[in-house]
Design an enzyme around this catalytic site. Structure first.
Site, PDB file in Angstrom:
ATOM      1  N   ASP A 213      54.941  51.115  46.343  1.00  0.00           N
ATOM      2  CA  ASP A 213      55.396  50.251  45.261  1.00  0.00           C
ATOM      3  C   ASP A 213      54.203  49.529  44.643  1.00  0.00           C
ATOM      4  OD1 ASP A 213      56.556  48.428  43.584  1.00  0.00           O
ATOM      5  OD2 ASP A 213      57.867  47.527  45.098  1.00  0.00           O
TER       6      ASP A 213
ATOM      7  N   PHE B  52      34.522  60.225  51.502  1.00  0.00           N
ATOM      8  CA  PHE B  52      33.090  60.489  51.340  1.00  0.00           C
ATOM      9  C   PHE B  52      32.401  59.408  50.516  1.00  0.00           C
ATOM     10  CE2 PHE B  52      30.106  63.230  48.579  1.00  0.00           C
ATOM     11  CZ  PHE B  52      28.993  62.885  49.333  1.00  0.00           C
ATOM     12  N   ILE B  53      32.857  59.190  49.293  1.00  0.00           N
ATOM     13  CA  ILE B  53      32.219  58.195  48.429  1.00  0.00           C
ATOM     14  C   ILE B  53      32.693  56.790  48.771  1.00  0.00           C
ATOM     15  CG2 ILE B  53      31.949  57.406  46.044  1.00  0.00           C
ATOM     16  CD1 ILE B  53      32.154  60.307  45.147  1.00  0.00           C
TER      17      ILE B  53
ATOM     18  N   ASN C  73      46.591  62.338  42.611  1.00  0.00           N
ATOM     19  CA  ASN C  73      45.669  62.090  41.502  1.00  0.00           C
ATOM     20  C   ASN C  73      46.325  61.385  40.316  1.00  0.00           C
ATOM     21  OD1 ASN C  73      42.985  63.523  42.236  1.00  0.00           O
ATOM     22  ND2 ASN C  73      44.532  65.032  42.781  1.00  0.00           N
TER      23      ASN C  73
ATOM     24  N   LYS D  94      43.047  65.666  37.178  1.00  0.00           N
ATOM     25  CA  LYS D  94      42.046  64.599  37.051  1.00  0.00           C
ATOM     26  C   LYS D  94      41.931  64.145  35.598  1.00  0.00           C
ATOM     27  CE  LYS D  94      39.584  63.037  39.712  1.00  0.00           C
ATOM     28  NZ  LYS D  94      39.701  61.816  40.541  1.00  0.00           N
TER      29      LYS D  94
ATOM     30  N   TYR E 220      43.295  71.307  39.461  1.00  0.00           N
ATOM     31  CA  TYR E 220      42.640  70.056  39.850  1.00  0.00           C
ATOM     32  C   TYR E 220      42.023  69.367  38.642  1.00  0.00           C
ATOM     33  CZ  TYR E 220      39.240  66.899  41.975  1.00  0.00           C
ATOM     34  OH  TYR E 220      38.492  65.798  42.306  1.00  0.00           O
TER      35      TYR E 220
ATOM     36  N   THR F 201      35.828  63.386  37.238  1.00  0.00           N
ATOM     37  CA  THR F 201      35.022  64.531  37.655  1.00  0.00           C
ATOM     38  C   THR F 201      34.601  65.393  36.471  1.00  0.00           C
ATOM     39  OG1 THR F 201      35.064  66.620  38.921  1.00  0.00           O
ATOM     40  CG2 THR F 201      37.163  65.808  38.113  1.00  0.00           C
TER      41      THR F 201
END
EC number: 1.1.1.344
Length: 318
Positions: free
Chosen positions: A60, A19-20, A95, A149, A145, A120
């Site tokens: 790697d 999306f971004i 993440n 993050k 989540y 976020t």
């Protein structure tokens, strides 16, 4: 040492098909930068710039270092990660592990690139209603989540403070704009409205109360912040990016209905048990972004929703 304000010229975007990342890559190209889009697999539609399939969560770091050096990359934007459709272990890999390996790869470059990591608002966790979350506030996320993050953010900050890399974390509010993910609330609502528009029917939308207040931010404003953070190596390690005000998701859905012009019938439904929000309130303090980057939000949520709808309603039928 690179000058404090140097516009990125050769940029690698991890998550360049998302999306971004996709919109960021297109904007960089339009501004004359060379773009290397990286993602786990090739997209159905071409990604901006040159695309390389690279899954750093299982790859790697030395291979990525070699690629970044070969491409003479001066800026890396980490727009990868996510939570949708992933179990806890997959979220950890996407993440935390990915970010740790990215730091290792960038630090090992012959001329280390500037790293802009997209964090976020969910890293903050619970917040008292009416308050604004500052970068210096304790971060105590409840949901997995947000915890992951936060771990990724902390890894970047440690590397920056140790002098291993030049980097910044942008803690983003809930981003709204063209290309909204189809699995998000606004993405789902936009698709239903568009289907009704195409069929000449009244849209039937079932909505939960959606009373929790969130800091939503326009996609274009978000990209402005990314570019400013990439260019300014003197920025602090963590910077909030939001509107600085809280709105309900229900308000954004209502804006979307208005912008679509599609006749709509709404059925109110209760939220399933155990699916309540992590917190009833999110509002970012964006003073640091203003003072350090010269960034302030310029666009309204209506403008953000309008661009979302325009992109949805003019997209070619699959």
């Amino acid at each position: 040492m690179t000058a404090p304000h140097t516009a990125p010229a050769r940029v690698a975007v991890l998550g360049g098909t998302g999306f971004i990342g996709r919109v960021l890559g297109a904007r960089l190209l339009a501004q004359g930068a060379e773009v290397l889009s990286l993602a786990r697999k090739a997209p159905a539609e071409p990604a901006p710039g040159r695309f390389v399939a690279f899954d750093l969560s299982n790859g790697d770091p030395a291979e990525l270092t070699a690629l970044l050096d070969r491409e003479r990359i001066d800026t890396v934007v980490n727009a990868a990660g996510g939570m949708w459709g992933l179990n806890d272990e997959q979220m950890y890999q996407a993440n935390v592990v990915l970010t740790e390996r990215l730091i290792e790869a960038v630090a090992a470059m012959a001329s280390p690139a500037r790293l802009v990591h997209l964090g976020t608002v969910h890293e903050y966790g619970m917040a008292p209603v009416g308050t604004s979350q500052r970068e210096s506030d304790p971060a105590a996320p409840v949901m997995e989540y947000g915890k992951l993050k936060l771990a990724a953010t902390e890894a970047v900050v440690r590397a920056v403070e140790a002098g291993r890399i030049s980097g910044v974390v942008l803690r983003l509010g809930n981003v709204v704009g063209a290309g909204q993910p189809g699995h998000s609330l606004l993405g789902v609502m936009a698709a239903k409205l568009d289907a009704a528009r195409a069929a000449g029917e009244t849209a039937q939308l079932s909505l939960q109360p959606l009373t929790a207040l969130r800091d939503f931010v326009d996609l274009t404003d978000t990209l402005d912040a990314v570019l400013l953070a990439a260019a300014d190596r003197s920025a602090p390690p963590v910077v909030n990016v939001g509107t600085g005000s809280a709105s309900t998701a229900r308000h954004l859905v209502e804006l979307l209905i208005e912008e679509s012009g599609v006749p709509t019938e709404i059925t109110e439904v209760p939220a399933p048990d155990g699916t309540g929000p992590e917190t009833e309130w999110q509002q970012l303090d964006v003073t640091v972004a203003r003072d350090s980057l010269g960034w302030t939000p310029r666009r309204t949520l209506r403008e953000a929703v309008r661009e979302l709808w325009t992109a949805q309603s003019t997209a070619p039928v699959a």
